[in-house]
Design an enzyme around this catalytic site. Sequence first.
Site, PDB file in Angstrom:
ATOM      1  N   VAL A  11       0.908  -1.326   0.024  1.00 28.08           N
ATOM      2  CA  VAL A  11      -0.006  -0.018  -0.061  1.00 28.08           C
ATOM      3  C   VAL A  11       0.905   1.383   0.188  1.00 28.08           C
ATOM      4  CG1 VAL A  11      -1.428   1.345   1.438  1.00 28.08           C
ATOM      5  CG2 VAL A  11      -2.187  -1.148   1.037  1.00 28.08           C
ATOM      6  N   THR A 121      -5.530  -0.613   7.756  1.00 28.77           N
ATOM      7  CA  THR A 121      -6.711  -1.069   7.738  1.00 28.77           C
ATOM      8  C   THR A 121      -6.754  -1.240   9.391  1.00 28.77           C
ATOM      9  OG1 THR A 121      -6.907  -2.264   5.513  1.00 28.77           O
ATOM     10  CG2 THR A 121      -8.338  -2.708   7.555  1.00 28.77           C
ATOM     11  N   PHE A 155      -8.585   0.912  -0.810  1.00 29.51           N
ATOM     12  CA  PHE A 155      -9.294  -0.310  -1.329  1.00 29.51           C
ATOM     13  C   PHE A 155      -8.764  -1.011  -2.412  1.00 29.51           C
ATOM     14  CE2 PHE A 155     -12.240   2.820   0.654  1.00 29.51           C
ATOM     15  CZ  PHE A 155     -13.061   2.042   1.500  1.00 29.51           C
ATOM     16  N   LYS A 157      -6.624  -3.788  -4.789  1.00 30.23           N
ATOM     17  CA  LYS A 157      -6.491  -4.995  -4.787  1.00 30.23           C
ATOM     18  C   LYS A 157      -5.051  -5.238  -5.447  1.00 30.23           C
ATOM     19  CE  LYS A 157      -9.531  -5.519  -8.018  1.00 30.23           C
ATOM     20  NZ  LYS A 157     -10.014  -4.307  -8.132  1.00 30.23           N
ATOM     21  N   GLY A 267      -7.881 -15.920   0.285  1.00 29.31           N
ATOM     22  CA  GLY A 267      -6.784 -15.931   1.033  1.00 29.31           C
ATOM     23  C   GLY A 267      -6.487 -14.630   1.119  1.00 29.31           C
ATOM     24  N   CYS A 270      -5.172  -9.389   3.274  1.00 30.30           N
ATOM     25  CA  CYS A 270      -6.315  -8.691   3.841  1.00 30.30           C
ATOM     26  C   CYS A 270      -7.622  -9.618   4.310  1.00 30.30           C
ATOM     27  CB  CYS A 270      -6.740  -7.713   2.760  1.00 30.30           C
ATOM     28  SG  CYS A 270      -5.234  -6.602   2.501  1.00 30.30           S
ATOM     29  N   LYS A 331      -3.235 -15.231  -5.316  1.00 30.88           N
ATOM     30  CA  LYS A 331      -4.224 -14.902  -6.672  1.00 30.88           C
ATOM     31  C   LYS A 331      -3.029 -14.200  -7.607  1.00 30.88           C
ATOM     32  CE  LYS A 331      -5.375 -10.184  -6.608  1.00 30.88           C
ATOM     33  NZ  LYS A 331      -6.313  -9.076  -6.129  1.00 30.88           N
TER      34      LYS A 331
HETATM   35  N1  LIG Z   1      -1.937  -5.226   0.556  1.00 29.36           N
HETATM   36  C1  LIG Z   1      -3.039  -4.818   0.243  1.00 29.36           C
HETATM   37  O1  LIG Z   1      -3.612  -5.132  -0.990  1.00 29.36           O
HETATM   38  C2  LIG Z   1      -3.786  -3.901   0.898  1.00 29.36           C
HETATM   39  C3  LIG Z   1      -4.834  -3.141   0.519  1.00 29.36           C
HETATM   40  C4  LIG Z   1      -5.639  -2.257   1.162  1.00 29.36           C
HETATM   41  C5  LIG Z   1      -5.493  -2.040   2.690  1.00 29.36           C
HETATM   42  N2  LIG Z   1      -4.325  -2.618   3.051  1.00 29.36           N
HETATM   43  C6  LIG Z   1      -3.793  -2.363   4.620  1.00 29.36           C
HETATM   44  O2  LIG Z   1      -2.781  -1.445   4.342  1.00 29.36           O
HETATM   45  C7  LIG Z   1      -1.817  -1.500   5.291  1.00 29.36           C
HETATM   46  C8  LIG Z   1      -0.241  -2.223   5.182  1.00 29.36           C
HETATM   47  O3  LIG Z   1      -0.465  -3.407   3.965  1.00 29.36           O
HETATM   48  P1  LIG Z   1       0.573  -3.998   3.089  1.00 29.36           P
HETATM   49  O4  LIG Z   1       0.064  -5.086   2.383  1.00 29.36           O
HETATM   50  O5  LIG Z   1       1.137  -2.744   2.417  1.00 29.36           O
HETATM   51  O6  LIG Z   1       1.678  -4.432   4.363  1.00 29.36           O
HETATM   52  P2  LIG Z   1       3.184  -4.806   4.029  1.00 29.36           P
HETATM   53  O7  LIG Z   1       3.447  -5.651   5.100  1.00 29.36           O
HETATM   54  O8  LIG Z   1       3.340  -5.236   2.713  1.00 29.36           O
HETATM   55  O9  LIG Z   1       3.911  -3.394   4.163  1.00 29.36           O
HETATM   56  C9  LIG Z   1       4.082  -2.560   5.609  1.00 29.36           C
HETATM   57  C10 LIG Z   1       5.275  -2.020   5.570  1.00 29.36           C
HETATM   58  O10 LIG Z   1       5.661  -1.265   6.753  1.00 29.36           O
HETATM   59  C11 LIG Z   1       6.808  -1.290   7.320  1.00 29.36           C
HETATM   60  N3  LIG Z   1       6.609  -0.850   8.646  1.00 29.36           N
HETATM   61  C12 LIG Z   1       6.202  -1.437   9.791  1.00 29.36           C
HETATM   62  N4  LIG Z   1       6.461  -0.650  10.917  1.00 29.36           N
HETATM   63  C13 LIG Z   1       7.067   0.325  10.672  1.00 29.36           C
HETATM   64  C14 LIG Z   1       7.265   1.661  11.208  1.00 29.36           C
HETATM   65  N5  LIG Z   1       7.109   1.685  12.336  1.00 29.36           N
HETATM   66  N6  LIG Z   1       7.773   2.461  10.489  1.00 29.36           N
HETATM   67  C15 LIG Z   1       8.152   2.468   9.027  1.00 29.36           C
HETATM   68  N7  LIG Z   1       7.724   1.406   8.268  1.00 29.36           N
HETATM   69  C16 LIG Z   1       7.256   0.445   8.935  1.00 29.36           C
HETATM   70  C17 LIG Z   1       7.241  -2.602   7.186  1.00 29.36           C
HETATM   71  O11 LIG Z   1       8.636  -2.775   7.026  1.00 29.36           O
HETATM   72  C18 LIG Z   1       6.473  -2.869   5.636  1.00 29.36           C
HETATM   73  O12 LIG Z   1       7.632  -2.634   4.792  1.00 29.36           O
HETATM   74  C19 LIG Z   1      -2.506  -2.897   6.210  1.00 29.36           C
HETATM   75  O13 LIG Z   1      -3.084  -2.366   7.163  1.00 29.36           O
HETATM   76  C20 LIG Z   1      -3.535  -3.597   5.194  1.00 29.36           C
HETATM   77  O14 LIG Z   1      -4.487  -4.155   5.884  1.00 29.36           O
HETATM   78  C21 LIG Z   1      -3.473  -3.580   2.316  1.00 29.36           C
HETATM   79  O1  LIG Z   2     -14.672 -14.288  -6.799  1.00 31.28           O
HETATM   80  C1  LIG Z   2     -13.716 -14.312  -5.920  1.00 31.28           C
HETATM   81  C2  LIG Z   2     -12.886 -13.369  -5.697  1.00 31.28           C
HETATM   82  C3  LIG Z   2     -11.642 -13.332  -4.889  1.00 31.28           C
HETATM   83  N1  LIG Z   2     -11.739 -14.651  -4.443  1.00 31.28           N
HETATM   84  C4  LIG Z   2     -10.420 -14.749  -3.468  1.00 31.28           C
HETATM   85  O2  LIG Z   2     -10.466 -13.814  -2.514  1.00 31.28           O
HETATM   86  C5  LIG Z   2      -9.253 -13.542  -2.169  1.00 31.28           C
HETATM   87  C6  LIG Z   2      -8.825 -12.197  -2.230  1.00 31.28           C
HETATM   88  O3  LIG Z   2      -8.690 -11.542  -3.686  1.00 31.28           O
HETATM   89  P1  LIG Z   2      -8.950 -10.088  -4.025  1.00 31.28           P
HETATM   90  O4  LIG Z   2     -10.170  -9.229  -3.066  1.00 31.28           O
HETATM   91  O5  LIG Z   2      -8.789  -9.629  -5.229  1.00 31.28           O
HETATM   92  O6  LIG Z   2      -7.486  -9.565  -3.451  1.00 31.28           O
HETATM   93  P2  LIG Z   2      -6.775  -8.447  -2.164  1.00 31.28           P
HETATM   94  O7  LIG Z   2      -5.594  -7.936  -3.081  1.00 31.28           O
HETATM   95  O8  LIG Z   2      -6.506  -9.348  -0.896  1.00 31.28           O
HETATM   96  O9  LIG Z   2      -7.862  -7.325  -2.191  1.00 31.28           O
HETATM   97  C7  LIG Z   2      -8.991  -7.352  -1.162  1.00 31.28           C
HETATM   98  O10 LIG Z   2      -8.479  -6.985   0.176  1.00 31.28           O
HETATM   99  C8  LIG Z   2      -7.837  -5.540   0.032  1.00 31.28           C
HETATM  100  C9  LIG Z   2      -6.962  -5.142   0.903  1.00 31.28           C
HETATM  101  O11 LIG Z   2      -7.855  -4.953   2.128  1.00 31.28           O
HETATM  102  C10 LIG Z   2      -8.969  -4.618  -0.437  1.00 31.28           C
HETATM  103  O12 LIG Z   2      -8.117  -3.368  -0.754  1.00 31.28           O
HETATM  104  C11 LIG Z   2      -9.477  -4.904  -1.568  1.00 31.28           C
HETATM  105  O13 LIG Z   2     -10.495  -4.103  -2.069  1.00 31.28           O
HETATM  106  C12 LIG Z   2      -9.807  -6.473  -1.574  1.00 31.28           C
HETATM  107  O14 LIG Z   2     -10.499  -6.902  -2.730  1.00 31.28           O
HETATM  108  C13 LIG Z   2      -8.240 -14.344  -3.189  1.00 31.28           C
HETATM  109  O15 LIG Z   2      -7.527 -15.244  -2.393  1.00 31.28           O
HETATM  110  C14 LIG Z   2      -9.012 -14.723  -4.181  1.00 31.28           C
HETATM  111  O16 LIG Z   2      -8.484 -15.904  -4.889  1.00 31.28           O
HETATM  112  C15 LIG Z   2     -12.372 -15.767  -4.684  1.00 31.28           C
HETATM  113  O17 LIG Z   2     -12.234 -16.866  -4.002  1.00 31.28           O
HETATM  114  N2  LIG Z   2     -13.371 -15.379  -5.588  1.00 31.28           N
END
Ligand SMILES: NC(=O)c1ccc[n+]([C@@H]2O[C@H](COP(=O)([O-])OP(=O)(O)OC[C@H]3O[C@@H](n4cnc5c(N)ncnc54)[C@H](O)[C@@H]3O)[C@@H](O)[C@H]2O)c1
Ligand SMILES: O=c1ccn([C@@H]2O[C@H](COP(=O)(O)OP(=O)(O)O[C@H]3O[C@H](CO)[C@@H](O)[C@H](O)[C@H]3O)[C@@H](O)[C@H]2O)c(=O)[nH]1
Length: 455
Positions: A11, A121, A155, A157, A267, A270, A331
């Site tokens: 993110v 989140t 939000f 993906k 899986g 998130c 995925k």
């Molecule tokens: N991955 C997604 O698709 C996604 C989408 C929407 C929201 N989110 C939310 O966003 C947040 C981040 O998710 P992510 O997947 O990017 O995580 P990530 O684990 O890929 O990245 C988090 C980063 O933060 C760093 N970090 C941790 N503590 C720190 C600190 N005190 N100072 C500086 N850096 C620090 C870590 O080293 C890591 O590189 C989570 O809350 C997640 O639920 C993730």
């Molecule tokens: O019809 C579907 C759609 C997805 N999946 C599974 O659901 C999981 C999550 O998929 P997806 O939501 O596409 O991936 P993420 O990157 O984890 O994104 C979700 O999680 C993020 C972190 O919060 C949000 O920002 C996104 O909006 C939300 O879609 C995966 O294992 C997919 O294989 C299914 O089984 N069936």
Amino acid sequence: MKIAVIGSGYVGLVTGACFADLGVDVVCVDSNTDKVQRLQRGEIPIYEPGLNTMVEQAVANERLQFTTDIAQAVAGRSIVFIAVGTPSSEDGSADLGHVLQAAQAIGQTIDGFTVVVDKSTVPVGTADRVHAVIARQLQERGVQHAFVVASNPEFLKEGAAIDDFMRPDRVVLGLPPGELGLKARALLDDLYAPLTRNHQRTLYMDVRSAELTKYAANAMLATRISFMNELANLADVVGADIESVRQGIGSDRRIGYDFLYAGLGYGGSCLPKDIRALRDTGRQYGVRLGVIDAVEEANAHQKKVLLQKITTRLGEDLTGCHFALWGLAFKPNTDDMRDAPSRYVVRELLRRGATVCGYDPAAMAEAHHAFVHDLADQPDWLARLRLTESADAALAGADALVILTEWKAFRTPHFGKLRAALRQPLVFDGRNLYPPHRMQAEGFEYHAIGRCGPA
Ligand SMILES: NC(=O)c1ccc[n+]([C@@H]2O[C@H](COP(=O)([O-])OP(=O)(O)OC[C@H]3O[C@@H](n4cnc5c(N)ncnc54)[C@H](O)[C@@H]3O)[C@@H](O)[C@H]2O)c1
Ligand SMILES: O=c1ccn([C@@H]2O[C@H](COP(=O)(O)OP(=O)(O)O[C@H]3O[C@H](CO)[C@@H](O)[C@H](O)[C@H]3O)[C@@H](O)[C@H]2O)c(=O)[nH]1
């Protein structure tokens, strides 16, 4: 405009790169020195389509820099995003350790009016905790700087992160009431203007509603998936086809087609953890969240469904069986292995004595780390797992192909070659990639999810 982004993962890095691409001066901070050094060398530590080029250009245009030094990063920046991880704690609650650490560092360094924007989140009420931590640090420093803690859940993906960020369905801004809230809103409106100006996409609300909106969105997505997975299991038994059912209900505009694909259960980094955290919030406040409980329970069951199909066909003891696995990431279009269904399937196949050869177009390095970690207690199982460099190589001599991720590259295989490479024409498909009648015509015994029940 100058902003800082704390946390440079999926993110934080996407947020930083996209804003830099839009002309903002961005510094991305991460506490992981190795990650920052790689970024400084121009290496992108994650696989996310388009991110490489975007970061490269932004760095070349001197709009994006990376540091481990939070003080240097935050100084003089009016907007500071928190985008650190919020993993599950043992009890399922969101671990806010990284968020509160970031808040502390912000409190130790801000030097003027600052909008602290929580993009991680986080459970309802976290912004208040972040506010309290920063206020305490300012008090200890004996300085008074006005600041606001806003909630701006993300939000995007994985695999489509840049497009999701640049063309958001909506931008949710949770802001506190009063003058400071309005000042923060004006700054954030400016920042987001390039993404929102053609259509009014910004939804303003109070901070707690914004925090809850994020969990509600993920819980709704997970609910749709678990709902379809349960119906797929029913379809298998009654001899219906879940794909026809998906089209039958998706065509109702009130329902829509998205997120109705049955499979191995959801899986990733998130959905699983956010469902657990939402359940924990319900528990903390004494509110029954029966639907959410059921969604998680159904997902736990769904992880086992493909394996059950395998053991029903080949027996509980899989000693002497060799499996080819296509797809390891949770995925397609990502290398993320967090809560990937492949981790469960691989462990269970190995536990039953099988040998396994896996391939993923992007997640080979991550998969290697994940399996070494998961199987640290079972070195003899690990010895029966091999990761290979191509989909074809994985097939050689396998008793069956098991499909775990729906990468495009797996969608139209050369069926003749596939048949020839396998010791028997047996396919277990956890992603429903192929029409069953086609597989039958090609001479395969094809087991998918909700598609091959007794007619
Ligand atoms: N991955 C997604 O698709 C996604 C989408 C929407 C929201 N989110 C939310 O966003 C947040 C981040 O998710 P992510 O997947 O990017 O995580 P990530 O684990 O890929 O990245 C988090 C980063 O933060 C760093 N970090 C941790 N503590 C720190 C600190 N005190 N100072 C500086 N850096 C620090 C870590 O080293 C890591 O590189 C989570 O809350 C997640 O639920 C993730
Ligand atoms: O019809 C579907 C759609 C997805 N999946 C599974 O659901 C999981 C999550 O998929 P997806 O939501 O596409 O991936 P993420 O990157 O984890 O994104 C979700 O999680 C993020 C972190 O919060 C949000 O920002 C996104 O909006 C939300 O879609 C995966 O294992 C997919 O294989 C299914 O089984 N069936």
